[in-house]
Design a protein around this motif. Structure first.
Motif, PDB file in Angstrom:
ATOM      1  N   ALA A  33      63.194  87.594  97.511  1.00 33.15           N
ATOM      2  CA  ALA A  33      62.277  87.037  96.514  1.00 33.15           C
ATOM      3  C   ALA A  33      62.673  85.614  96.144  1.00 33.15           C
ATOM      4  O   ALA A  33      61.820  84.721  95.998  1.00 33.15           O
ATOM      5  CB  ALA A  33      62.257  87.925  95.268  1.00 33.15           C
ATOM      6  N   LEU A  34      63.993  85.390  95.997  1.00 32.97           N
ATOM      7  CA  LEU A  34      64.471  84.055  95.652  1.00 32.97           C
ATOM      8  C   LEU A  34      64.156  83.059  96.763  1.00 32.97           C
ATOM      9  O   LEU A  34      63.765  81.912  96.512  1.00 32.97           O
ATOM     10  CB  LEU A  34      65.974  84.117  95.394  1.00 32.97           C
ATOM     11  N   TYR A  35      64.329  83.496  98.010  1.00 32.18           N
ATOM     12  CA  TYR A  35      64.062  82.619  99.145  1.00 32.18           C
ATOM     13  C   TYR A  35      62.583  82.211  99.183  1.00 32.18           C
ATOM     14  O   TYR A  35      62.242  81.027  99.298  1.00 32.18           O
ATOM     15  CB  TYR A  35      64.453  83.311 100.442  1.00 32.18           C
ATOM     16  N   PHE A  36      61.685  83.187  99.099  1.00 29.77           N
ATOM     17  CA  PHE A  36      60.256  82.871  99.171  1.00 29.77           C
ATOM     18  C   PHE A  36      59.791  82.043  97.970  1.00 29.77           C
ATOM     19  O   PHE A  36      58.918  81.183  98.106  1.00 29.77           O
ATOM     20  CB  PHE A  36      59.440  84.163  99.276  1.00 29.77           C
ATOM     21  N   ARG A  37      60.377  82.286  96.806  1.00 38.13           N
ATOM     22  CA  ARG A  37      59.998  81.493  95.641  1.00 38.13           C
ATOM     23  C   ARG A  37      60.394  80.032  95.823  1.00 38.13           C
ATOM     24  O   ARG A  37      59.623  79.116  95.510  1.00 38.13           O
ATOM     25  CB  ARG A  37      60.656  82.074  94.387  1.00 38.13           C
ATOM     26  N   ASN A  38      61.590  79.801  96.341  1.00 34.06           N
ATOM     27  CA  ASN A  38      62.032  78.423  96.548  1.00 34.06           C
ATOM     28  C   ASN A  38      61.294  77.766  97.715  1.00 34.06           C
ATOM     29  O   ASN A  38      61.078  76.557  97.722  1.00 34.06           O
ATOM     30  CB  ASN A  38      63.535  78.387  96.792  1.00 34.06           C
ATOM     31  N   GLN A  39      60.887  78.544  98.715  1.00 28.27           N
ATOM     32  CA  GLN A  39      60.093  78.007  99.807  1.00 28.27           C
ATOM     33  C   GLN A  39      58.747  77.506  99.279  1.00 28.27           C
ATOM     34  O   GLN A  39      58.271  76.427  99.654  1.00 28.27           O
ATOM     35  CB  GLN A  39      59.872  79.077 100.874  1.00 28.27           C
ATOM     36  N   ALA A  40      58.162  78.276  98.377  1.00 26.23           N
ATOM     37  CA  ALA A  40      56.901  77.857  97.771  1.00 26.23           C
ATOM     38  C   ALA A  40      57.087  76.595  96.937  1.00 26.23           C
ATOM     39  O   ALA A  40      56.223  75.696  96.927  1.00 26.23           O
ATOM     40  CB  ALA A  40      56.337  78.987  96.918  1.00 26.23           C
ATOM     41  N   ALA A  41      58.214  76.509  96.231  1.00 26.01           N
ATOM     42  CA  ALA A  41      58.483  75.315  95.428  1.00 26.01           C
ATOM     43  C   ALA A  41      58.634  74.087  96.316  1.00 26.01           C
ATOM     44  O   ALA A  41      58.171  72.992  95.972  1.00 26.01           O
ATOM     45  CB  ALA A  41      59.736  75.535  94.598  1.00 26.01           C
ATOM     46  N   GLU A  68      67.410  74.954  99.204  1.00 32.33           N
ATOM     47  CA  GLU A  68      66.870  75.724 100.311  1.00 32.33           C
ATOM     48  C   GLU A  68      67.951  76.022 101.351  1.00 32.33           C
ATOM     49  O   GLU A  68      68.032  77.123 101.891  1.00 32.33           O
ATOM     50  CB  GLU A  68      65.717  74.961 100.958  1.00 32.33           C
ATOM     51  N   THR A  74      65.782  70.054  96.010  1.00 32.50           N
ATOM     52  CA  THR A  74      65.190  71.316  96.454  1.00 32.50           C
ATOM     53  C   THR A  74      65.651  71.680  97.859  1.00 32.50           C
ATOM     54  O   THR A  74      65.887  72.849  98.168  1.00 32.50           O
ATOM     55  CB  THR A  74      63.659  71.212  96.424  1.00 32.50           C
ATOM     56  N   CYS A 118      66.265  90.970  96.018  1.00 30.63           N
ATOM     57  CA  CYS A 118      66.415  89.798  95.146  1.00 30.63           C
ATOM     58  C   CYS A 118      66.582  88.526  95.970  1.00 30.63           C
ATOM     59  O   CYS A 118      66.003  87.479  95.649  1.00 30.63           O
ATOM     60  CB  CYS A 118      67.607  89.997  94.213  1.00 30.63           C
TER      61      CYS A 118
END
Length: 359
Positions: A227-235, A267, A263, A224
């Motif tokens: 997934a949260l880290y990569f999602r926020n990196q994409a944002a 991060e 953001t 989890c």
């Protein structure tokens, strides 16, 4: 001949009269059963069954039932026996140690591989009565440093009272997963005690299921966070692109820059959570390395330095076990071992470092 008479007297004691000795009925069951589940102990006394629950370090007396009336035992166990096996507490049948004939024997060290067959023949020689009238179990206690012989403790008990107690349990809807003496520190290495194999298997499944669920929870938490880290990196990347396109749009730039700042703070928070993954790995490795019978009261992680404070039945071996871990190094006690509040435990204060390659 006198020794055989004494042995037969002790063997018959299970079905007649218990020795007038103080018995520590509250002795913990966890070392003997190696189980993380609650345990219902059915103690066989001279005229009654005493039922106790061992759970979370506490002992609760449930009932005392006369052996002459099996229906009373059935009613007392009904709330626990009617649950499905996966949710049901483990049941054990316990006998006073005085009711078992205890025989120490010595065998060649090479006999360990065929110990079961050798002990079975030894029962015929050691038992004061015909071997068909008794049950037995045994445990190897180690090699005698002087004689280089294998020390084995053989215990013999009359069949009739054991069968009677088991029949009463089955009539109450309960199948014990272990037959123990009150003072047992661990289960025997073998023997012919009539333990139900299905009950033993179910107890083992429940024990391993708890471990599997704990590992699954750790893996799920790591997944989890990732997934949260990569999602926020994409944002963050997307917002940066929007800023580049909106630099000539005045007020939009100001608004987008405020979004970027928010953001970035999120991060930084995720980077902090990523560092916590290291702590999760440390906790998981500590759980694997700690031997059975060990309990932690304090855990401190300061960068690469870790300190454990707690109780253990194998405290003297902790340094070697943590140094053998691929994740830890330089284990050492910060204070001398002291006797703990539980029987046969030592209080320890252990410190070690996380290896650079294990980060």
């Amino acid at each position: 001949m006198d020794g055989d008479k004494l042995g037969w007297t002790r063997l018959r004691a299970l079905g007649t009269t218990l020795a007038a000795t103080e018995i520590d009925w509250r002795r913990p069951l966890r070392p003997a059963l190696d189980s993380s589940q609650a345990v219902i102990a059915i103690d066989v006394l001279e005229t009654e069954f005493t039922i106790r629950q061992f759970a979370d370090g506490a002992v609760t007396q449930i009932a005392r039932c006369p052996r002459s009336d099996p229906e009373v035992l059935k009613r007392a166990l009904a709330p626990y026996a009617t649950k499905t096996w996966l949710l049901r507490d483990d049941f054990v049948l316990r006998f006073p140690a005085q009711t078992m004939l205890r025989r120490p024997i010595q065998l060649p060290a090479a006999a360990r591989g065929k110990l079961s067959d050798i002990v079975r023949h030894e029962v015929d020689r050691q038992s004061p009565v015909d071997s068909t009238l008794v049950y037995y179990d045994y445990r190897a206690t180690g090699i005698d440093p002087q004689t280089q012989q294998l020390d084995v403790i053989l215990r013999i008990v009359a069949r009739a009272p054991v069968d009677e107690a088991l029949a009463a349990c089955r009539a109450a809807g309960v199948v014990p997963c272990a037959l123990l003496a009150i003072d047992d520190e661990r289960l025997g290495d073998g023997g012919n005690l009539p333990v139900d194999r299905t009950a033993v298997l179910q107890a083992q499944i429940k024990r391993h299921l708890v471990t599997a669920l704990a590992l699954s929870a750790v893996i799920l938490a790591i997944a989890c966070l990732a997934a949260l880290y990569f999602r926020n990196q994409a944002a963050t990347d997307e917002l940066m692109d929007r800023v580049a396109r909106a630099r000539f749009q005045g007020r939009q730039v100001e608004r987008l820059e405020r979004d970027i700042e928010g953001t970035r703070k999120a991060e930084m928070s995720l980077f902090a959570q990523k560092r916590d993954l290291k702590t999760l790995r440390i906790i998981a490795e500590i759980t694997r390395v700690l031997p059975e019978g060990s309990f932690l009261s304090e855990l401190h992680v300061r960068g690469d330095d870790v300190e454990l404070i707690g109780l253990s039945k194998s405290a003297a071996s902790l340094i070697a076990q943590f140094d053998s871990s691929p994740l830890f190094a330089n284990a050492q006690f910060r204070a001398p071992l002291t006797q703990g509040p539980l029987p046969a435990t030592d209080r320890f204060d252990l410190a070690f470092r996380v290896r650079e390659g294990g980060r």
